[in-house]
Enzyme design. Structure first.
Site, PDB file in Angstrom:
ATOM      1  N   VAL A  73       0.818  -1.218   0.000  1.00 13.65           N
ATOM      2  CA  VAL A  73       0.000   0.000   0.000  1.00 13.65           C
ATOM      3  C   VAL A  73       0.848   1.263   0.000  1.00 13.65           C
ATOM      4  O   VAL A  73       0.349   2.346  -0.322  1.00 13.65           O
ATOM      5  CB  VAL A  73      -0.983   0.011   1.186  1.00 13.65           C
ATOM      6  CG1 VAL A  73      -1.988  -1.122   1.055  1.00 13.65           C
ATOM      7  CG2 VAL A  73      -0.260  -0.031   2.525  1.00 13.65           C
ATOM      8  N   TYR A 164       4.775   4.970  15.382  1.00 16.41           N
ATOM      9  CA  TYR A 164       3.406   4.461  15.259  1.00 16.41           C
ATOM     10  C   TYR A 164       2.399   5.535  15.655  1.00 16.41           C
ATOM     11  O   TYR A 164       1.396   5.752  14.955  1.00 16.41           O
ATOM     12  CB  TYR A 164       3.253   3.221  16.138  1.00 16.41           C
ATOM     13  CG  TYR A 164       1.932   2.508  15.990  1.00 16.41           C
ATOM     14  CD1 TYR A 164       1.667   1.725  14.881  1.00 16.41           C
ATOM     15  CD2 TYR A 164       0.959   2.602  16.982  1.00 16.41           C
ATOM     16  CE1 TYR A 164       0.457   1.056  14.739  1.00 16.41           C
ATOM     17  CE2 TYR A 164      -0.252   1.937  16.865  1.00 16.41           C
ATOM     18  CZ  TYR A 164      -0.499   1.162  15.740  1.00 16.41           C
ATOM     19  OH  TYR A 164      -1.708   0.513  15.618  1.00 16.41           O
ATOM     20  N   ALA A 166       2.796   8.787  15.608  1.00 23.22           N
ATOM     21  CA  ALA A 166       2.777   9.829  14.585  1.00 23.22           C
ATOM     22  C   ALA A 166       1.971   9.396  13.370  1.00 23.22           C
ATOM     23  O   ALA A 166       1.201  10.180  12.801  1.00 23.22           O
ATOM     24  CB  ALA A 166       4.210  10.174  14.176  1.00 23.22           C
ATOM     25  N   LYS A 168      -0.496   7.188  13.238  1.00 23.30           N
ATOM     26  CA  LYS A 168      -1.916   7.083  13.538  1.00 23.30           C
ATOM     27  C   LYS A 168      -2.552   8.437  13.819  1.00 23.30           C
ATOM     28  O   LYS A 168      -3.747   8.642  13.555  1.00 23.30           O
ATOM     29  CB  LYS A 168      -2.121   6.117  14.706  1.00 23.30           C
ATOM     30  CG  LYS A 168      -1.768   4.665  14.367  1.00 23.30           C
ATOM     31  CD  LYS A 168      -2.591   4.142  13.194  1.00 23.30           C
ATOM     32  CE  LYS A 168      -2.390   2.656  12.964  1.00 23.30           C
ATOM     33  NZ  LYS A 168      -3.228   2.126  11.859  1.00 23.30           N
TER      34      LYS A 168
END
Length: 256
Positions: A73, A164, A166, A168
């Site tokens: 992705v 993580y 940052a 989210k």
């Protein structure tokens, strides 16, 4: 180009959902719930082909047409090609659930650049890539649902997870911006922020650590992936047609 695992297909056309990170954990729970709710489902996975094949079989067993697509992705070109293939195979996407995510934990002062960059690339840029690839489709059909999986860590931070958190937190800002831009075309965009959820990530933790987490939660236990999927199912349903730009915590009261 994405590698596709095809399902056998099932009869009449239904709305189509596309779920990233859909072969395991929260993503798989979302895929299965949406299949139960009448969606055909495309599942995007990163590398575990066996899990993806198992997911497709489970979705077909629930009456859905289903196919899995291997795709990074974080790669915008791969995402664009995958979305085109999903549309060709299953039809125009009505609901996008961005659940793909990784962790590379460590104290921020010692965090390697590559660990920071990789987490941001997958969790945040990957979400952006998916939404952007489907935006024209949503605008053209004048409707659709976007649900991005954030985290309570993105709302409150957490020691050892600067990258993580940052990523989210970025998902929250992205969601609200997308909601504002697409609302005029009848498209909603919302985020869910799970707390401590019983998944393969938390299963690896020592039992005493899991118990310590549970003790901090007012409901006294970790949540389940199915409980997250239930909220996602609401947000993609017609019942949530007037809900957009929201972030819903699913944390057993941890951060209230």
């Amino acid at each position: 180009m994405a590698e596709r695992i095809a399902g056998a297909g099932q009869g009449a056309a239904r709305r189509v959902a596309l779920v990233t990170g859909g072969s395991r954990g929260i993503g798989r729970a979302c895929a299965e719930r949406l299949a139960r709710d009448g969606f055909d489902v495309g599942v995007i996975y990163a590398g575990n082909q066996q899990a993806a094949e198992g997911c497709v079989r489970a979705l077909e067993g629930l009456g859905a047409r289903a196919a899995a697509y291997r795709c990074d992705v974080a790669d915008a070109d791969a995402v664009k090609a995958t979305v085109a293939q999903v549309t060709k195979d299953l039809g125009p996407v009505w609901a996008l659930v961005n659940s793909a995510g990784i962790t590379r934990d460590g104290l921020f002062a010692r965090m390697r650049d590559e660990d920071f960059d990789l987490v941001l690339d997958v969790n945040l840029k990957g979400t952006f890539n998916m939404v952007r690839a489907l935006a024209r489709n949503f605008m053209r059909q004048r409707g659709g649902r976007i649900v991005n999986v954030s985290s309570v860590v993105g709302l409150h931070g957490n020691a050892g997870q600067a990258n993580y958190a940052a990523s989210k937190a970025g998902v929250v800002g992205l969601t609200k911006s997308v909601a504002a831009e697409l609302a005029g075309r009848g498209v909603t965009a919302n985020a869910v922020a799970p707390g401590f959820i019983d998944t393969d990530m938390t299963e690896k933790l020592p039992q005493e650590v899991r118990d310590a987490y549970a003790a901090r939660i007012p409901l006294g236990r970790l949540g389940s992936a199915d409980e997250v999927a239930g909220v996602v199912a609401f947000l993609v349903s017609d019942a949530a047609s007037y809900v957009t730009g929201e972030v819903i915590r699913i944390d057993g009261g941890l951060c209230m």
